[in-house]
Design a protein around this motif. Structure first.
Motif, short mmCIF file in Angstrom:
data_model
loop_
_atom_site.label_atom_id
_atom_site.label_comp_id
_atom_site.label_asym_id
_atom_site.label_seq_id
_atom_site.Cartn_x
_atom_site.Cartn_y
_atom_site.Cartn_z
N GLY A 178 -4.35 -8.21 -0.89
CA GLY A 178 -4.17 -6.79 -0.53
C GLY A 178 -2.83 -6.26 -0.64
O GLY A 178 -1.82 -7.07 -0.58
N PRO A 179 -2.46 -4.91 0.00
CA PRO A 179 -1.18 -4.69 -0.06
C PRO A 179 -0.23 -5.25 0.94
O PRO A 179 0.62 -5.28 0.80
N ALA A 235 -0.15 -8.59 1.48
CA ALA A 235 -0.08 -9.94 1.01
C ALA A 235 1.24 -10.49 1.35
O ALA A 235 1.29 -11.70 1.71
N SER A 255 -6.17 -6.89 3.90
CA SER A 255 -5.68 -5.61 4.49
C SER A 255 -6.72 -4.87 4.82
O SER A 255 -6.13 -3.46 4.81
N THR A 295 -8.16 3.31 5.78
CA THR A 295 -8.37 2.36 4.60
C THR A 295 -9.79 2.02 4.40
O THR A 295 -9.83 2.26 2.95
N LEU A 301 -2.66 -12.06 -8.62
CA LEU A 301 -2.18 -12.33 -7.52
C LEU A 301 -1.89 -13.90 -7.38
O LEU A 301 -0.78 -14.31 -6.88
N ALA A 342 2.51 -12.43 -4.36
CA ALA A 342 2.56 -11.20 -4.02
C ALA A 342 3.80 -10.27 -4.29
O ALA A 342 3.63 -8.85 -4.16
N TYR A 361 1.62 -7.62 -8.86
CA TYR A 361 0.38 -8.03 -9.67
C TYR A 361 -0.88 -6.91 -9.33
O TYR A 361 -1.70 -6.79 -10.12
N ASP A 362 -0.45 -5.90 -8.42
CA ASP A 362 -1.60 -4.77 -8.34
C ASP A 362 -1.11 -3.32 -8.60
O ASP A 362 -1.62 -2.38 -8.23
#
Lengths: 385, 587, 345
Positions: free
Chosen positions: A37-38, A40, A71, B231, C169, C174, C272-273
């Motif tokens: 997730g953000p 990481a 996250s 979130t 990932l 990251a 990666y995202d």
């Protein structure tokens, strides 16, 4: 003969009981962190650190149970509940980011289990109340670091500053603290901009900041996204000072920011540049030990300040657990309470980020020794004056 | 005790057993499954049944959660009151958003839902009052009759109580007057409107319903976790809710529960066991999860629920109670004379003139046939009368009032029923339900009444009425069969039954005999004569000359959009122009 | 705001918009032929940039592993399908195509991945590695579901997106990367610097848009591809192979995405995202084009890019809110003005 065999049997029985008791007396430590997730880039070094940890503390076997919460707050809470109810952990470590940690507070307080957070905001442990009495944290608070920046700015004649940071908990926290520190130091904030981690460009934000022409600009980001505004500022020929936060203290940032990063100043825990610390600094030895282990497994220059927060949590536990063991057996409610008390009684514990001294009203426990200003010189971290 | 009833009781027993005897973590998971099921249920209705794909439900969950967070933390309002406030706020916002976005057709809608989903998420995160991205702590626990619901086991009962109530309400809704209309919304909009359904309004109602369910889930979430931050309300979660609905089976309410359970358990199991298989250093749960879902969907396109449903033999449908007929539709004021008057109707599509200043009239109580070669414009004329198309010029009067340009459901409301050239039945619905849809305008039950089962009396009358219509057309043995399983000829007859259920004064039949066998045509003809004897007026478009000549009172022949001839069947059969154009020329 | 700032913002908006337009093109293309809403398109953009970044470091990029893995899976699926159809004789040919060719490509790339590989060759290798992933993905995930409803295909796309992001990932880590520009030249345009790279991006996008418009609107093969989406059986009856059409489409679309990744690498750090939000913005453009029209899709993407650039100047905290809220009236307008043919489910 009869008596001896009886006493032998008795001895064997007692020994067996003792063995059984010690076998059951393993300490379970539950960890929830954001390896995907953000967040990481913060969580992965923490996860890597947990894999380096020894499996005994104070003669007791320690079981590290590490879970990923992506996250996400809901997942962090679910993980915590699982760790407490299924794995019967004696202490929870986590999470990597502030919102997750805040969400976990209620859970650990209800379960009367101590928690060590690896997230930055002071809100996690302040103000002291029946819930936060169970919560501790290892990273320096944003306020400590923001003050360092403000002090450095003031000493260098900065009168106006601009801010550009993440549009999330990290950025929000920094902005709030910076506003306060800047006001105390008499520095005026002339522009506040936000951007997302994955934004393709920050042209608009940077243009607006540069138009306001501040003496210095603070970039509040974590990981390589911190390079994006910096490169844009360089492209716009911004000549003022650029400050970053400890979030970018990793080698990938240096790789991405390249030449544009030279001269950037940021406050961090001294562990990052421990080789440059004087030998008299107690942090040098502890950092050397941790970073030596980390880089041996993960490669040279792979060190990260976030990993240090995890290691510091381990050091806190390694000092508190033996104390708690004197009072109760692991796996019991009393042990968790004793562990909490022991953590709260930590005094002058030399860790990697600083020296921890906890009190009932201070569950972070760091002071000015936990920060130092560094500068990027030719693609390397150098102690700044 | 039918098998499905046994299965239901077993499910309820399992549900109750969990908080009483199962380990704590199961209760935790059960709570989350319940919360997600509530949202997924709304999606089953909105996306699965009504066909409106929405990625934005998570934003409504956030709305419900934040309302109660702010009110109970900052203003010390009782959580029960803040639930009401949250629902009101959600209602208002859903009405606005629904009004704008549901006008969009096709693929614009999902994107619009993504758009406002993202907007709301960033709004939550940037407003100081809502705690920004860091969130709001200290939300109080719920207090139910003095019992503080801090313990998850108690909360479980509240969550699942609400989930079961929502399941019950949605189930009721689907098997009711508005429910039938909603089930026709997806892919059969034109047909539904022809029977009086105000599709635009109904879509918004369904949208609001789904939004309210999401808001309730958000309220529960906030008081369960006692912390909110943006979130869980972002686009990723919005995607996941839709995921749950589709994987579980978006066509059925149970699909929501199955989907929520499956996804939650899959993720938990992956987290527990994958590191044991693949080692601790990677984070592969999401990869394996994605791959598993693809494989699952490849094996089970309609989701998992249909598989499970097959294990339990279907219950026999309940015997229909004898119920008094529904109130009849008001009859037209004219008892004799012209009922439908087409005056110089003209329709042009760009340069192509389909109907060219056509005029004719239908007398009350007669069967008028509209015939002509292919491409003559019969279907266009038909659509002008039924309201599917608007005339470019000219007028059409029904019972003395102009209906030119009126919308299909307005014309239906006047007492005009129709069938379609290409059969438009909802294939998955039973014949009974399809025909009952025809009686839409004769009922008044709304969504609220239907959800709370207050409409059962009217529903019984409607079903009885539909059964009567089905009996009249001779399809009584197929009452509970899925409409799509019938052969085409019988489907056409079902359409006539549906039109009859509307109790029309004017019946518009578009090629009703196509695909019927000789005996079936004879039965249809005798049915139509019987209807005429009861005072029905019929406009018939047909190709089968034998059928038409023997049945109709008068004929209107069209060619190239114009009237070629009009008169008694015998006259038409000997009209040279007609013979040349249509009937094969003079021998 | 003065003129230089306006010009800079416009340049930024147009450049980003051009990249979104490439993605919009890919999305429209894939939808027009296969009815799949290609959510994972963003991942391929990221894979493009990150593969090139890997090659820049002189090491074989992790994409090779993905290629090998997917090739093996596709080969296995083909074997099973051939046996099920009773066409066991076809197996060697099928395996050569679906597994052999990609493996050969992977091997060559591995061998070429040295620090002294010239930049243009690195780009070619990147594209050669990323493009085959398209047809392989189609074969593995979408082909078995070719007759399913748009909603199911969309959900499958979401699942694929999850999987590819997770793999991203694992492969690339990251942290993000940038890649060098084709050219760091820039020139003055009435007092404002315009970089050659931005111009290249815009020109490439324009050229591709025009090419696609003509191909799909005017040529027989293009129309044949569109026909497969509407009626697979009919297409087969007239001699169009729907599976081949699908594979080719995916190859083309992923090539576009990979190329977009190579183009944006110099401007942005790609993670990666990163792909998801980029593809979302491309999706907005594609929807504005009704998922049928290339010029309208490109215009829509451009609009998004410009809105984003100006919104980030005026109110950066609410940038996303502004962009996505303003899109809604545009969508409404487009929805009301296009003649919509109701989907028969």
């Amino acid at each position: 003969m009869h008596q001896r065999s009886l006493s032998t049997k008795l001895f064997a029985a007692v020994a067996a009981c003792g063995l059984a008791l010690t076998a059951q007396a393993q300490i379970n430590v539950g960890v929830t962190l954001s390896a995907t997730g953000p967040a990481a880039s913060l969580g992965i070094p923490e996860k890597n650190t947990f894999e380096l940890l020894p499996t005994t503390i104070g003669g007791q076997k320690v079981n590290w149970i590490v879970l990923d919460d992506g996250s996400d707050t809901t997942k962090a809470v679910t993980n915590t509940k699982k760790l407490i109810s299924e794995d019967k952990v004696d202490v929870v470590v986590g999470s990597t980011i502030t919102p997750n940690s805040l969400a976990m507070i209620d859970v650990v307080a209800d379960a009367e289990t101590p928690m060590i957070s690896m997230a930055a905001s002071a809100r996690i442990v302040d103000p002291a109340n029946p819930k936060t009495k169970w919560v501790f944290k290892t990273p320096q608070s944003d306020s400590l670091m923001a003050d360092a920046i403000a002090i450095h700015m003031k000493a260098n004649g900065v009168k106006t500053m601009g801010y550009i940071g993440f549009a999330d908990g990290y950025g929000d926290g920094w902005l709030a603290e910076m506003r306060r520190s800047a006001q105390t130091a008499g520095i005026k904030i002339v522009g506040e901009e936000k951007y997302n981690r994955t934004d393709a460009s920050v042209t608009g934000q940077v243009l607006k900041l540069v138009a306001a022409n501040p003496d210095a600009i603070l970039i509040a980001a974590a990981g390589t996204p911190g390079a994006t505004p910096q490169k844009e500022l360089a492209a716009r020929n911004y000549k003022g000072k650029i400050y970053q936060t400890h979030g970018v203290a990793n080698p990938d940032f240096l790789r991405v920011v390249g030449k544009d990063g030279n001269g950037t100043i940021l406050p961090i825990g001294p562990m990052l540049v421990f080789e440059q610390l004087p030998d008299t600094n107690p942090l040098k030895k502890s950092s050397a030990e941790y970073i030596g282990k980390y880089e041996a497994k993960y490669g040279k220059d792979s060190r990260s300040t976030f990993g240090g927060h995890a290691w510091d949590a381990y050091l806190l536990l390694s000092s508190a657990i033996p104390e708690a063991l004197k009072k109760a057996k692991p796996g019991t409610k009393e042990f968790r309470a004793a562990l909490r008390d022991a953590l709260e009684n930590t005094k002058e514990l030399v860790a990697t980020h600083g020296v921890y001294t906890m009190t009932p009203s201070e569950h972070n426990g760091l002071d000015n020794r936990a920060r130092t200003m560094i500068r990027i010189d030719n693609g390397k971290w150098v102690l700044a004056k | 005790m039918t098998p499905s009833r046994v299965a239901l009781l077993a499910f309820l027993a399992l549900l109750i057993a969990i908080p009483l005897v199962a380990p704590q973590f199961w209760v935790t998971l059960g709570n989350y499954v319940g919360l997600y099921s509530i949202v997924a249920l709304g999606l089953v209705l909105l996306t699965g049944v009504a066909g409106q794909t929405s990625f934005g439900q998570a934003a409504f969950v956030g709305l419900g959660a934040y309302t109660t967070a702010v009110l109970s933390v900052q203003y010390a309002v009782s959580p029960w009151l803040s639930l009401c406030a949250g629902l009101v706020l959600t209602l208002a916002l859903a009405l606005c958003l629904g009004f704008i976005t549901l006008r969009m057709k096709g693929h614009y809608l999902p994107l619009a839902t993504i758009a406002w989903g993202i907007s709301l998420y960033f709004l939550f995160g940037n407003v100081e009052l809502l705690g920004g991205h860091t969130g709001l702590t200290g939300i109080p626990a719920l207090n139910l009759f003095g019992l503080e619901l801090r313990n998850e086991r108690y909360f479980y009962f509240l969550i699942w109580g609400i989930t079961l109530a929502a399941l019950w309400a949605t189930r009721n809704l689907l098997d009711s007057r508005p429910g039938r209309a909603v089930r026709a919304l997806r892919g059969h909009l034109e047909m539904a409107e022809a029977f009086g359904v105000d599709a635009a309004r109904l879509k918004i109602v369904v949208f609001v319903y789904a939004a309210l369910l999401a808001a309730i889930s958000g309220w529960l979430y906030a008081h369960l976790q006692r912390f909110v931050n943006p979130t869980p309300f972002g686009i990723n979660q919005g995607i996941e809710y839709l995921f749950m609905a589709v994987v579980g089976g978006a066509g059925s309410v149970w699909g929501a529960v199955v989907g929520a359970t499956l996804i939650t358990l899959a993720k938990q199991l992956l987290q527990d066991y994958l590191p044991l298989i693949l080692g601790k250093s990677g984070n592969f749960e999401i990869v394996v999860f994605g791959i598993l879902m693809v494989v699952l969907l490849q094996r089970a396109r309609d989701g998992v629920w249909p598989w499970i449903a097959r294990l339990v033999p279907a219950a026999k449908p309940p015997r229909l109670a004898d119920a008094p007929p529904l109130p009849l539709r008001p009859q037209p004021s004219i008892t004799t004379g012209t009922l439908l008057d087409v005056r110089a109707a003209h329709k042009a599509f760009g340069g192509l003139v389909a109907v060219n200043n056509l005029s004719f009239a239908i007398q009350r109580g007669e069967i008028l046939g509209l015939i002509g070669p292919n491409g003559a414009g019969k279907s266009t004329m038909f659509n002008l009368i039924s309201g599917a198309l608007e005339p470019t010029s000219g007028d059409i009067l029904y019972d003395g009032e102009s209906i030119a340009g009126s919308l299909p459901y307005e014309i239906a409301r006047r007492g005009v029923g129709r069938t379609f050239q290409h059969v438009k039945l909802v294939p998955a619905m039973s014949v009974l339900d399809n025909v009952a849809l025809g009686a839409y305008l004769r009922g008044t039950a709304g969504v609220v009444a239907a959800a709370f089962a207050l409409d059962r009396a009217e529903e019984a009358r409607t079903k009885a009425e539909a059964a009567r219509a089905i009996g009249r057309v001779g399809l009584a043995p197929h009452l509970h069969d899925a409409a799509g399983s019938l052969p085409l000829g019988k489907q056409r007859i079902v359409e006539i039954a549906r039109a009859l259920a509307a109790d029309p004064a004017l019946l518009l039949l578009d090629e009703p005999a196509a695909g019927l066998r000789f005996l079936e045509k004879q039965e249809l003809a005798s049915l139509l004569r019987q209807l005429k004897g009861e005072g029905m007026t019929v406009l018939l478009v047909e190709h089968d000359m034998d059928f038409v000549m023997g049945l109709t009172d008068r004929l209107v022949v069209m060619e190239f959009g114009q009237k070629l001839a009009e008169g008694l069947p015998a006259e038409i059969q000997s009209n040279p122009a007609v013979l040349e154009a249509y009937l094969g020329g003079v021998a | 705001m003065d003129l230089p700032i306006f010009v800079l913002l416009t340049q930024d908006g147009v450049t980003n918009g051009a990249v979104y337009a490439l993605l919009a093109l890919a999305l429209v293309l894939v939808f027009a032929v296969t009815r799949v809403i290609f959510v994972p398109s963003g991942e391929f953009v990221a894979y493009g940039t990150l593969t090139l970044a890997g090659l820049q470091l002189g090491k074989p990029p992790p994409t090779i592993g993905l290629l090998i893995g997917m090739a093996s899976m596709a080969g296995a699926m083909e074997v099973v399908a051939c046996i099920a159809r009773g066409e066991a004789r076809q197996i060697p040919r099928r395996i050569a195509l679906w597994t052999g060719a990609p493996l050969a490509l992977a091997a060559v790339s591995w061998w070429l991945a040295t620090p002294d590989l010239p930049f243009w060759a690195q780009i070619l290798v990147t594209l050669a590695l990323v493009t085959p992933l398209g047809p392989l993905l189609y074969r593995i995930a979408y082909q078995p579901l070719a007759e399913a409803s748009v909603l199911v295909l969309l959900i499958v796309s979401v699942a694929v997106h999850f999987a590819l992001t997770g793999l991203g990932l694992w492969f690339f880590g990251a942290e993000g990367s940038r890649t060098p520009a084709f050219s760091s030249a820039s020139f003055d345009l009435s007092g404002v610097t315009v970089s050659l790279q931005s111009l290249l991006v815009v020109i490439t996008s324009l050229a591709l848009i025009v090419a696609f418009y003509f191909f799909f609107g005017r040529t027989l093969y293009g129309k044949a591809l569109r026909a497969t989406a509407l009626n697979r059986i009919g297409a087969r009856l007239v001699g169009i192979a729907p599976n081949l059409a699908g594979s080719l489409t995916f190859a083309l679309a992923v090539l576009l995405c990979g190329f977009a990744g190579v183009l944006i690498g110099p401007f942005t750090t790609v993670y990666y995202d990163s792909g998801f939000l980029v593809s979302l913005k491309g999706f907005v453009g594609a929807i504005i084009g009704g998922l049928v029209s290339y010029p309208a899709a490109a215009a829509g993407a451009l609009l998004v890019g410009l809105l984003e650039a100006f919104a980030s100047y005026w109110a950066s905290a609410f940038k996303e809110v502004i962009v996505f809220t303003l899109i809604i009236p545009v969508l409404l307008w487009r929805s009301l003005t296009t003649h919509h043919h109701e989907e028969e489910e």
